[in-house]
Design an enzyme around this catalytic site. Structure first.
Site, short mmCIF file in Angstrom:
data_model
loop_
_atom_site.label_atom_id
_atom_site.label_comp_id
_atom_site.label_asym_id
_atom_site.label_seq_id
_atom_site.Cartn_x
_atom_site.Cartn_y
_atom_site.Cartn_z
N CYS A 30 1.05 -1.12 0.02
CA CYS A 30 -0.01 0.00 0.14
C CYS A 30 0.79 1.25 -0.12
O CYS A 30 1.56 1.35 1.06
CB CYS A 30 -0.69 -0.13 1.32
SG CYS A 30 -1.81 1.50 1.58
N CYS A 33 0.28 3.80 2.89
CA CYS A 33 0.54 3.09 3.99
C CYS A 33 2.17 3.47 4.16
O CYS A 33 2.47 3.87 5.29
CB CYS A 33 0.35 1.64 3.91
SG CYS A 33 -1.14 1.04 4.16
#
Length: 102
Positions: A30, A33
């Site tokens: 991600c 992230c």
């Protein structure tokens, strides 16, 4: 300090031991992230009123399911083991701390 969660039991034990817990639900693939991770660490280093923990949702799908995590990153604030607030997407350090304070 940020604690990497290894099991649902460990997370529940932290909830029972700490009044305030901020959880970063993330995954290695991600992009947002990856941007949030150092900001989360900075928030943990500067803010001592809560325990900061991270949950890799790919490694712990049971935890992600238990907390209805459907988007990443998701940061959730818990007080006394009860979810109080949730935010999705990249967050800088100040927003992470504000999520707890407001």
């Amino acid at each position: 300090m940020v604690t990497e969660i290894r099991s649902l039991k460990q997370l529940e034990e932290i909830f029972s031991a700490k009044k305030n817990v901020i959880v970063d639900f993330w995954a290695a693939w991600c992009g947002p992230c990856k941007l949030t991770s150092p900001e989360f660490q900075k928030a943990a280093d500067e803010f001592s009123d809560a325990q900061f923990v991270k949950v890799n949702v790919d490694d712990h799908t049971d935890i992600a399911a238990a907390y209805n995590i459907t988007s990443l990153p998701t940061i959730v604030v818990f007080e006394n083991g009860v979810e109080k607030k949730r935010a999705i997407g990249f967050m800088p350090k100040t927003k992470i701390i504000d999520l707890f304070n407001n």
